[in-house]
Design a protein around this motif. Structure first.
Motif, PDB file in Angstrom:
ATOM      1  N   ALA A  63       5.518   4.531   4.853  1.00 17.08           N
ATOM      2  CA  ALA A  63       5.374   5.985   4.706  1.00 17.08           C
ATOM      3  C   ALA A  63       6.734   6.588   4.374  1.00 17.08           C
ATOM      4  N   CYS A  64       7.194   6.357   3.160  1.00 15.68           N
ATOM      5  CA  CYS A  64       8.573   6.700   2.816  1.00 15.68           C
ATOM      6  C   CYS A  64       8.743   8.170   2.421  1.00 15.68           C
ATOM      7  N   ILE A  65       9.895   8.705   2.829  1.00 15.33           N
ATOM      8  CA  ILE A  65      10.179  10.097   2.441  1.00 15.33           C
ATOM      9  C   ILE A  65      10.955  10.139   1.118  1.00 15.33           C
ATOM     10  N   PHE A  66      11.371   8.970   0.623  1.00 15.75           N
ATOM     11  CA  PHE A  66      12.144   8.915  -0.628  1.00 15.75           C
ATOM     12  C   PHE A  66      11.216   8.651  -1.799  1.00 15.75           C
ATOM     13  N   ASP A  67      11.778   8.851  -2.994  1.00 21.72           N
ATOM     14  CA  ASP A  67      10.946   8.718  -4.185  1.00 21.72           C
ATOM     15  C   ASP A  67      11.632   7.870  -5.258  1.00 21.72           C
ATOM     16  N   CYS A  68      11.970   6.638  -4.905  1.00 24.39           N
ATOM     17  CA  CYS A  68      12.641   5.758  -5.872  1.00 24.39           C
ATOM     18  C   CYS A  68      11.640   5.369  -6.953  1.00 24.39           C
ATOM     19  N   HIS A  69      12.050   5.529  -8.196  1.00 20.27           N
ATOM     20  CA  HIS A  69      11.101   5.385  -9.302  1.00 20.27           C
ATOM     21  C   HIS A  69      10.477   3.994  -9.413  1.00 20.27           C
ATOM     22  N   TYR A  70      11.229   2.959  -9.028  1.00 24.56           N
ATOM     23  CA  TYR A  70      10.778   1.584  -9.234  1.00 24.56           C
ATOM     24  C   TYR A  70       9.928   1.059  -8.074  1.00 24.56           C
ATOM     25  N   CYS A  71       9.740   1.865  -7.028  1.00 18.27           N
ATOM     26  CA  CYS A  71       9.188   1.320  -5.784  1.00 18.27           C
ATOM     27  C   CYS A  71       7.729   1.732  -5.568  1.00 18.27           C
ATOM     28  N   ILE A  72       6.935   0.765  -5.156  1.00 19.46           N
ATOM     29  CA  ILE A  72       5.513   1.021  -4.908  1.00 19.46           C
ATOM     30  C   ILE A  72       5.319   2.004  -3.750  1.00 19.46           C
ATOM     31  N   ASN A  73       6.272   2.020  -2.820  1.00 24.01           N
ATOM     32  CA  ASN A  73       6.117   2.856  -1.618  1.00 24.01           C
ATOM     33  C   ASN A  73       6.651   4.274  -1.777  1.00 24.01           C
ATOM     34  N   ARG A  74       7.098   4.628  -2.967  1.00 23.75           N
ATOM     35  CA  ARG A  74       7.698   5.966  -3.119  1.00 23.75           C
ATOM     36  C   ARG A  74       6.686   7.046  -2.740  1.00 23.75           C
ATOM     37  N   LYS A  75       7.221   8.152  -2.273  1.00 25.16           N
ATOM     38  CA  LYS A  75       6.345   9.152  -1.654  1.00 25.16           C
ATOM     39  C   LYS A  75       5.323   9.737  -2.635  1.00 25.16           C
ATOM     40  N   SER A 109      12.070  -1.861   6.256  1.00 23.18           N
ATOM     41  CA  SER A 109      11.321  -0.621   6.462  1.00 23.18           C
ATOM     42  C   SER A 109      11.615   0.392   5.372  1.00 23.18           C
ATOM     43  N   ALA A 110      10.616   1.192   5.081  1.00 18.61           N
ATOM     44  CA  ALA A 110      10.849   2.399   4.285  1.00 18.61           C
ATOM     45  C   ALA A 110      11.459   3.438   5.234  1.00 18.61           C
ATOM     46  N   ILE A 111      11.818   4.587   4.703  1.00 21.76           N
ATOM     47  CA  ILE A 111      12.447   5.618   5.548  1.00 21.76           C
ATOM     48  C   ILE A 111      11.371   6.595   6.027  1.00 21.76           C
ATOM     49  N   ILE A 112      11.119   6.551   7.317  1.00 22.87           N
ATOM     50  CA  ILE A 112      10.124   7.473   7.876  1.00 22.87           C
ATOM     51  C   ILE A 112      10.869   8.603   8.610  1.00 22.87           C
ATOM     52  N   VAL A 166      21.556  -3.174  -2.196  1.00 23.85           N
ATOM     53  CA  VAL A 166      22.282  -2.381  -3.194  1.00 23.85           C
ATOM     54  C   VAL A 166      21.281  -1.774  -4.185  1.00 23.85           C
ATOM     55  N   GLU A 167      20.192  -2.494  -4.384  1.00 20.48           N
ATOM     56  CA  GLU A 167      19.072  -2.085  -5.248  1.00 20.48           C
ATOM     57  C   GLU A 167      19.400  -2.096  -6.730  1.00 20.48           C
ATOM     58  N   LEU A 168      20.308  -1.240  -7.179  1.00 23.48           N
ATOM     59  CA  LEU A 168      20.583  -1.178  -8.615  1.00 23.48           C
ATOM     60  C   LEU A 168      22.071  -1.397  -8.870  1.00 23.48           C
ATOM     61  N   ASP A 180      17.220   9.959  -4.226  1.00 22.03           N
ATOM     62  CA  ASP A 180      17.440  10.368  -2.830  1.00 22.03           C
ATOM     63  C   ASP A 180      18.509   9.526  -2.143  1.00 22.03           C
ATOM     64  N   LYS A 181      18.896   8.446  -2.803  1.00 26.48           N
ATOM     65  CA  LYS A 181      19.849   7.541  -2.136  1.00 26.48           C
ATOM     66  C   LYS A 181      21.282   7.885  -2.517  1.00 26.48           C
ATOM     67  N   ASP A 182      22.128   7.926  -1.517  1.00 30.29           N
ATOM     68  CA  ASP A 182      23.534   8.179  -1.751  1.00 30.29           C
ATOM     69  C   ASP A 182      24.251   6.822  -1.793  1.00 30.29           C
TER      70      ASP A 182
HETATM   71  S1  SF4 Z   1      13.035   1.681  -2.260  1.00 30.74           S
HETATM   72 FE1  SF4 Z   1      13.011   2.045  -0.050  1.00 30.74          FE
HETATM   73  S2  SF4 Z   1      13.728   4.109   0.157  1.00 30.74           S
HETATM   74 FE2  SF4 Z   1      13.126   3.910  -1.976  1.00 30.74          FE
HETATM   75  S3  SF4 Z   1      10.994   4.590  -2.039  1.00 30.74           S
HETATM   76 FE3  SF4 Z   1      10.966   2.390  -1.708  1.00 30.74          FE
HETATM   77  S4  SF4 Z   1      10.845   2.126   0.475  1.00 30.74           S
HETATM   78 FE4  SF4 Z   1      11.498   4.215   0.102  1.00 30.74          FE
END
Ligand code: SF4
Length: 433
Positions: A63-75, A109-112, A166-168, A180-182
């Motif tokens: 249940a993530c509060i972030f919206d990363c474009h590449y991620c299935i869990n984005r809000k 975990s995603a960020i809840i 690091v992700e990207l 949303d990530k700093d």
């Molecule tokens: S990469 Fe992490 S922080 Fe970003 S939307 Fe997905 S779960 Fe949330």
């Protein structure tokens, strides 16, 4: 929500994180506790796309509060959401452990709500496992970027390994695809982990108490979602290993899961061969004393898809060869394709007692098929040794490799063909020199 449904959702959601392997930690079992961390670490399984996953690999929440474009869990995605309780994760781990399904836990975990709240939940989970259930097995947990330092520290004393993804591979790509990530928040826990580990290492053993992240830290980068070259990725990895003493950098070929104009087309294949080359280059950084600048140059910033990075370096630096295995130093031997750290050691040991001959090399673990183009042995010349790196390239690309390569991204492969003389390639394939 039923626990079974939560497992279904959150185990599935965790599969995109590839930074899971255990190594370098041993803990003795104590009376009244269960589990142990052996060198072999947690169990692994392989998903159909070839990824290595642990048997209990969970996301605490999606249940993530972030919206990363590449991620299935984005809000902004409409997907089923679920969140475990700390007690549920702890009970599941123990249940699976007792049934002998797993050796440990990989918990991400995603960020809840916010990073602190998320990190507190992870701390609570690990506390139940370690303190209430006496679980001594391997635990790999995500450090939550942006969480308070005291929480990261607490988490680190409960886990064996921590990772911050690091992700990207660049700040620009992060800004674009993970707005949303700093970037500062990503590197801050890495620095903190390095500092605490260093400080602890300086203390006399008797004063060290419980170990902070004894198996070290790792990270993951997504490959192919953004335009960085292979060279820039390898350089980042080199920097991470040097600056933060990372145990591993994992590379994850980008898998399109969202329709998004900022991302490569959904129809494109995951760049698995590129991912494979990155792992080979990573190996050269960690075990073969190569620098990123040696592996890839500014002029040729991307991998040769036909040749692994070590062979590629060797054919680009042909004047360095042949290396005489009877007299070469350990570092020189390591540069020879077909000779690894173990076989280089074997050579050094063996030649203390006798003069080496070509026939001895196979027994010492050298892959003659590859090394024959780059070595001499007491002036004996293997049949492959000739002064023509282009012919060597063509000879090293076996028909089998060629067929394997055809299974990967066809378009890139044909682009790579222009790197050497196609006619010579065909000639060598037919057995000519
Ligand atoms: S990469 Fe992490 S922080 Fe970003 S939307 Fe997905 S779960 Fe949330």
């Amino acid at each position: 929500m039923e626990l079974e449904r939560k497992i279904e959702i959150l185990a599935e959601a965790a599969k995109y994180d590839v930074s899971c392997s255990s190594s370098g930690v041993e803990k003795n079992k104590r009376t009244g506790s269960i589990g142990s961390t052996k060198i072999s670490g947690i169990c692994h399984s392989f998903t159909p796309d070839g990824r290595c996953v642990s048997l209990l690999k969970l996301l605490f929440t999606n249940a993530c509060i972030f919206d990363c474009h590449y991620c299935i869990n984005r809000k902004s995605n409409e997907i089923p959401r679920a969140t475990f309780t700390p007690q549920e994760v702890a009970d599941l781990t123990i249940d699976f452990y007792r049934r002998n399904y797993i050796e440990g836990l990989f918990l991400s975990s995603a960020i809840i709500k916010n990073p602190d709240y998320t990190c507190e939940l992870l701390v609570k989970t690990l506390k139940i496992l370690r303190e209430e259930k006496g679980f001594r097995g391997y635990i790999h947990v995500k450090a939550i970027p942006g969480a308070d330092e005291t929480l990261i520290e607490e988490l680190g004393f409960l886990a064996d390994r921590m990772s911050v993804n690091v992700e990207l591979p660049s700040k620009e790509s992060l800004k674009l695809l993970a707005p949303d990530k700093d970037p500062f928040d990503l590197y801050k826990p890495m620095k903190q982990i390095t500092t605490i580990k260093k400080e602890q290492g300086l203390l006399p053993t008797i004063q060290q108490g419980s170990k902070f992240v004894p198996a070290g830290q790792s990270t993951q980068m997504i490959i192919g979602a953004s335009p960085e070259s292979d060279r820039s990725i390898v350089k980042i990895s080199e920097n991470l290993y040097q600056k933060y003493q990372l145990k591993r950098v994992y590379y994850s070929a980008y898998i399109p899961v969202n329709h998004d104009n900022l991302l490569p087309a959904v129809t494109s294949e995951p760049p698995l061969l590129r991912e494979h080359r990155l792992y080979q280059a990573d190996w050269l950084l960690r075990y073969y004393k190569f620098s990123a600048d040696e592996i890839l140059s500014e002029e040729k910033p991307n991998f040769n898809l036909y040749l692994d990075p070590k062979v590629n370096w060797a054919v680009q630096n042909y004047p360095f060869f042949p290396v005489d295995v009877q007299t070469a130093s350990y570092d020189q031997l390591l540069r020879v394709p077909g000779i690894g750290p173990k076989s280089a050691q074997n050579i050094l040991k063996a030649r203390k007692y006798y003069r080496l001959h070509l026939v001895d090399l196979k027994k010492l673990g050298i892959v003659i098929k590859r090394a024959q183009y780059f070595i001499t042995c007491n002036q004996e010349r293997p049949s492959g040794l000739i002064n023509d790196p282009e012919w060597v390239i063509a000879s090293l690309i076996s028909s089998k490799q060629y067929e394997t390569l055809k299974q990967f991204n066809t378009q890139s492969m044909y682009e790579q063909l222009t790197l050497f003389d196609v006619e010579r390639f065909e000639h060598a394939k037919k057995g000519g020199a």
